[in-house]
Design a protein around this motif. Structure first.
Motif, PDB file in Angstrom:
ATOM      1  N   ILE A  78       6.006  -4.146 134.740  1.00  0.00           N
ATOM      2  CA  ILE A  78       5.750  -4.925 135.958  1.00  0.00           C
ATOM      3  C   ILE A  78       6.409  -6.297 135.855  1.00  0.00           C
ATOM      4  N   GLY A  79       6.804  -6.696 134.657  1.00  0.00           N
ATOM      5  CA  GLY A  79       7.470  -7.986 134.471  1.00  0.00           C
ATOM      6  C   GLY A  79       7.653  -8.264 133.001  1.00  0.00           C
ATOM      7  N   VAL A  80       8.429  -9.320 132.700  1.00  0.00           N
ATOM      8  CA  VAL A  80       8.627  -9.730 131.300  1.00  0.00           C
ATOM      9  C   VAL A  80       8.561 -11.247 131.255  1.00  0.00           C
ATOM     10  N   ASP A  81       8.260 -11.812 130.087  1.00  0.00           N
ATOM     11  CA  ASP A  81       8.217 -13.274 130.016  1.00  0.00           C
ATOM     12  C   ASP A  81       9.653 -13.830 129.961  1.00  0.00           C
ATOM     13  N   ASP A  82       9.781 -15.166 130.109  1.00  0.00           N
ATOM     14  CA  ASP A  82      11.103 -15.794 130.273  1.00  0.00           C
ATOM     15  C   ASP A  82      12.045 -15.483 129.121  1.00  0.00           C
ATOM     16  N   GLY A  85      13.226 -11.943 129.117  1.00  0.00           N
ATOM     17  CA  GLY A  85      14.171 -11.777 130.219  1.00  0.00           C
ATOM     18  C   GLY A  85      15.542 -12.317 129.830  1.00  0.00           C
ATOM     19  N   ALA A  86      15.557 -13.482 129.179  1.00  0.00           N
ATOM     20  CA  ALA A  86      16.834 -14.086 128.785  1.00  0.00           C
ATOM     21  C   ALA A  86      17.502 -13.264 127.685  1.00  0.00           C
ATOM     22  N   VAL A  87      16.728 -12.805 126.718  1.00  0.00           N
ATOM     23  CA  VAL A  87      17.290 -12.009 125.621  1.00  0.00           C
ATOM     24  C   VAL A  87      17.759 -10.649 126.139  1.00  0.00           C
ATOM     25  N   GLY A  99      -0.001  -2.730 135.271  1.00  0.00           N
ATOM     26  CA  GLY A  99       1.006  -2.010 134.483  1.00  0.00           C
ATOM     27  C   GLY A  99       1.269  -2.764 133.198  1.00  0.00           C
ATOM     28  N   PHE A 100       2.251  -2.295 132.416  1.00  0.00           N
ATOM     29  CA  PHE A 100       2.582  -3.001 131.170  1.00  0.00           C
ATOM     30  C   PHE A 100       3.478  -4.208 131.466  1.00  0.00           C
ATOM     31  N   TYR A 101       3.221  -5.315 130.726  1.00  0.00           N
ATOM     32  CA  TYR A 101       4.018  -6.541 130.825  1.00  0.00           C
ATOM     33  C   TYR A 101       4.707  -6.755 129.478  1.00  0.00           C
ATOM     34  N   GLY A 102       5.986  -7.201 129.489  1.00  0.00           N
ATOM     35  CA  GLY A 102       6.767  -7.228 128.251  1.00  0.00           C
ATOM     36  C   GLY A 102       7.027  -8.607 127.650  1.00  0.00           C
ATOM     37  N   TYR A 103       7.119  -8.640 126.337  1.00  0.00           N
ATOM     38  CA  TYR A 103       7.428  -9.855 125.560  1.00  0.00           C
ATOM     39  C   TYR A 103       8.449  -9.510 124.476  1.00  0.00           C
ATOM     40  N   ASN A 104       9.062 -10.552 123.901  1.00  0.00           N
ATOM     41  CA  ASN A 104       9.945 -10.333 122.746  1.00  0.00           C
ATOM     42  C   ASN A 104       9.410 -11.138 121.569  1.00  0.00           C
ATOM     43  N   THR A 105       8.683 -10.469 120.689  1.00  0.00           N
ATOM     44  CA  THR A 105       8.120 -11.207 119.544  1.00  0.00           C
ATOM     45  C   THR A 105       9.084 -11.225 118.354  1.00  0.00           C
ATOM     46  N   TYR A 170      21.172 -19.793 129.978  1.00  0.00           N
ATOM     47  CA  TYR A 170      19.759 -20.095 129.688  1.00  0.00           C
ATOM     48  C   TYR A 170      19.595 -21.598 129.405  1.00  0.00           C
ATOM     49  N   ALA A 171      20.533 -22.154 128.624  1.00  0.00           N
ATOM     50  CA  ALA A 171      20.461 -23.579 128.281  1.00  0.00           C
ATOM     51  C   ALA A 171      20.559 -24.441 129.545  1.00  0.00           C
ATOM     52  N   ARG A 172      21.442 -24.045 130.460  1.00  0.00           N
ATOM     53  CA  ARG A 172      21.590 -24.786 131.734  1.00  0.00           C
ATOM     54  C   ARG A 172      20.297 -24.734 132.548  1.00  0.00           C
TER      55      ARG A 172
END
Ligand code: NAP
Length: 292
Positions: A78-82, A85-87, A99-105, A170-172
């Motif tokens: 349903i979505g991912v954190d910032d 999303g950038a990675v 639904g499931f929400y995603g992260y990159n740990t 992403y930096a911008r």
């Protein structure tokens, strides 16, 4: 472990998953903290949409995602954190009402490994070797730490250029203090031309991974003399040839085992809304190292 009708179920999906250490890590943390949950491996082969729907409808509270699904699974969420999303990759899914929400740990895990080893990237010259999924995660972690320069080195230069473009965008968007000039790419054969010294190097390729233990992505001695600190994301073998070369040239070297432990700890914290005490994380690390 006392599994009952209320035990919360967590797991990892990937293919293969037979050698994963994640169940050992997560089940140890649950036992140490007295939390009624169990973590199991799921070898996922087939339609990803059906796999995710199945896990969700069975009420699996959280899922780790490994090769080869870290990117493709994003369209089932349903979505991912910032940061994820950038990675462009997730390794952690959390059950929510919709639904499931995603992260990159992986990003957070590497950051915590550096903190635990007392390594600061601020104002430092940093090299990333590789441009696959792990290199992307490492690059995004680095960019948030304001290094003086960041050089991405990969045999397929176009993939390094692709990470560079994503980092700069992403930096911008996030006002990260890094300029276009500070981020560059090169091929491994050009590494002799790297200026200066005192580099912090992240080894993010598969070269040197067991059983390929006699290989190293860089064979130029001069490069190792410029390397002050080397972090190999590989943890099997415990000491890679890359690490040996860094140490032989007088530098400090670390493997990726703490990153593995901390990415799991970060997933655990996201799922349970708690902080895992440092002594529990250290116990897990010692168990995986075979010291306990
Ligand atoms: P990946 O997406 O498949 O990327 C592999 C990288 O290795 C690419 O940059 C690839 O270059 C390079 N490479 C592979 N074989 C090569 C060769 N013979 N010569 C030169 N370059 C070569 O893999 P990944 O998921 O990023 O994983 C990379 C490593 O990180 C693995 O060893 C994995 O175990 C480790 N890792 C550790 C952790 C942890 O928690 N410690 C987490 C994630 C990954 P090309 O782009 O040119 O193909």
């Amino acid at each position: 472990m006392n599994i009952n009708g209320r035990t919360a179920v967590y797991g990892i999906i990937g293919n293969p998953v037979e050698h994963t250490m994640s169940p050992a890590i997560h089940n140890h943390i649950s036992q140490a903290l007295g939390i009624d949950s169990v973590y199991v491996p799921f070898r996922a082969d087939g339609n990803l949409e059906n796999i995710v729907k199945g896990l969700y409808s069975l009420g699996v509270r959280g899922i780790n995602v490994t090769v080869p699904y870290k990117t493709d699974i994003m369209r089932e969420l349903i979505g991912v954190d910032d940061v994820a999303g950038a990675v462009g990759a997730v390794n952690t899914l959390k059950y929510t009402e919709k639904g499931f929400y995603g992260y990159n740990t992986d990003v957070m895990g590497l950051e915590r490994e550096l903190e635990s080893e007392g390594i600061s990237l601020s104002g430092r010259r940093v090299v990333i070797l590789g441009a696959g999924g792990a290199a992307r995660a490492a690059a995004f972690m680095c960019i948030s730490k304001s290094p003086a320069t960041l050089t991405i080195v990969n045999r397929t230069r176009a993939k390094a250029e692709d990470i560079r473009a994503s980092l700069l965008a992403y930096a911008r968007d996030n006002n990260a203090g890094i300029t276009e000039d500070a981020v560059s790419t090169m091929e491994p054969s050009d590494i002799t031309g790297l200026p200066g010294s005192g580099y912090i190097v992240f080894q993010c390729t598969k070269v040197g991974l067991y059983p390929d233990v006699d290989s190293c992505i860089i064979n130029d001695e001069g490069f190792f003399e410029k390397t002050e600190t080397g972090i190999d994301l590989i943890y099997k073998p415990e000491t890679t040839l890359f690490m040996k070369r860094v140490m032989d040239s007088g530098g400090k070297a670390y493997n990726g085992l703490k990153m593995l432990v901390y990415q799991a700890v970060c997933s655990y914290e996201i799922w349970n809304g708690i902080s895992v005490p440092e002594n529990v994380a250290e116990d897990v690390y010692k168990i995986l190292k075979g010291e306990r």
